[in-house]
Design a protein around this motif. Structure first.
Motif, PDB file in Angstrom:
ATOM      1  N   LEU A 104       0.817  -1.217   0.029  1.00 28.75           N
ATOM      2  CA  LEU A 104       0.064  -0.181  -0.066  1.00 28.75           C
ATOM      3  C   LEU A 104       0.835   1.169   0.100  1.00 28.75           C
ATOM      4  N   GLN A 108       0.407   2.392  -3.865  1.00 27.22           N
ATOM      5  CA  GLN A 108      -0.722   2.899  -3.874  1.00 27.22           C
ATOM      6  C   GLN A 108      -0.344   4.306  -3.041  1.00 27.22           C
ATOM      7  N   TRP A 110       0.207   5.086  -0.084  1.00 28.27           N
ATOM      8  CA  TRP A 110      -0.116   5.632   1.155  1.00 28.27           C
ATOM      9  C   TRP A 110       0.733   6.034   2.141  1.00 28.27           C
TER      10      TRP A 110
END
Length: 348
Positions: A104, A108, A110
């Protein structure tokens, strides 16, 4: 399992002297649960030492790795030492959270705090699934079910496309905490990891010394007695299992942020054995024992790996055998027992 139960046996008179039902376990003062003023002072001194350690020569990355595995061992000890459940599958929570948090944060985008939160949730959800399947089993059957489930998670991590397979998940960035604190500096990240560990350590103490924790210890010592008093034993064990898995997930995701990678080693069955070793070396059923055990294992791995290679496993195994034969309660557990005997002689 008999050896483990012998190593984890401690007095739980407060939890087992009820007369009517669930309300019979009262709120227990901190001093009545073994946390003496001297012990609290020792914890504060150790915290102060950890704060100044990087300034006096401790390599921050080594310190962070030690703290991550100490948190992992404390999470495991919450289940084994205070609830009496021996899990052979805790690597599943540690490793899967490490992969999820790393993916993540890297793929992504994050932030690290959201990655850590995702690791906690991953550990909790996986712990809930494991617990619902295994919690009604007893002894070695419980341990074997957790091991089997953990092996399933290992093969999922081996085959999943986002984990990198045998190469692992590499190049996980540390990012910026809450958008204001860059974690690229080892020293900055060290103090963040230390703060997280200290909060979790205090949280574990609070849980164990609460009425909920007293019920857990009663279940460990005499489960039929707890059932006869009207406690929903399976619910208590499931909650303890999920809480332990959540903390293990936090440790795994934190380790990924610190080291910048997650690998199959994190989710392999040998990692479950390693955390058991850490807890037993220090002393299950004690608060500081798992921290001490993690420190011994991680220090030996770092100091000896480049000198003796694979023989470091043999050396750690020999230390474990000596500890089991000579110090059945672990290093910290034996120290506690010696202090109690000395106190008893002084009062007698």
């Amino acid at each position: 399992m008999n050896t483990t139960q012998a190593a984890t046996a401690t007095a739980t008179a407060t939890a087992t002297t009820g007369t009517a039902g669930p309300a019979a376990v009262p709120s227990v003062p901190l001093a009545a649960t073994g946390i003496s003023p001297l012990t609290r002072f020792a914890y504060l001194a150790l915290l102060a030492l950890a704060v100044v350690a990087p300034m006096v020569g401790l390599y921050p990355v080594f310190g962070m790795k030690l703290l991550c595995f100490a948190l992992f061992a404390c999470a495991f000890n919450l289940l084994l030492g205070f609830t009496g459940l021996l899990s052979f599958g805790h690597a599943a929570f540690f490793g899967s959270a490490a992969y999820i948090a790393g993916w993540l944060v890297k793929a992504q985008g994050w932030s690290p705090e959201l990655g850590l939160l995702a690791g906690i949730v991953t550990g909790a959800l996986l712990g809930l699934v494991f617990g619902l399947v295994a919690i009604r089993r007893q002894g070695i059957y419980f341990a074997m079910v957790t091991l089997a489930l953990a092996q399933m998670v290992f093969f999922v991590c081996l085959q999943a496309p986002f984990t990198g397979g045998e190469d692992g998940l590499q190049g996980v960035p540390r990012g910026t905490l809450f958008g204001v604190l860059p974690l690229t500096s080892d020293l900055t990240l060290y103090y963040v990891v230390l703060a997280i560990f200290a909060i979790c350590f205090l949280g574990i103490i609070r849980v164990v010394t609460s009425p909920f924790g007293q019920v857990l210890k009663m279940i460990r010592e005499n489960e039929p007695r707890a059932i006869s008093l009207g406690y929903a034993v399976d619910k208590y064990k499931l909650l303890a299992f999920v809480l332990s898995a959540s903390l293990a997930g936090l440790a795994g995701s934190l380790k990924t942020i610190v080291m910048g990678f997650a690998s199959l080693t994190d989710v392999h069955w040998s990692m479950s054995g390693e955390v058991i070793l850490m807890s037993l070396l220090g002393g299950v059923g004690t608060f500081f024992g798992p921290v001490f055990g993690a420190g011994v294992v991680i220090a030996l791995q770092n100091l000896l790996a480049d000198k003796v290679g694979a023989w470091v496993t043999v050396i750690i195994g020999a230390i474990f055998v000596v500890c089991v034969l000579a110090f059945r309660k672990g290093a910290v557990g034996e120290l506690h027992a010696w202090l109690e005997r000395r106190k008893s002689r002084a009062n007698g």
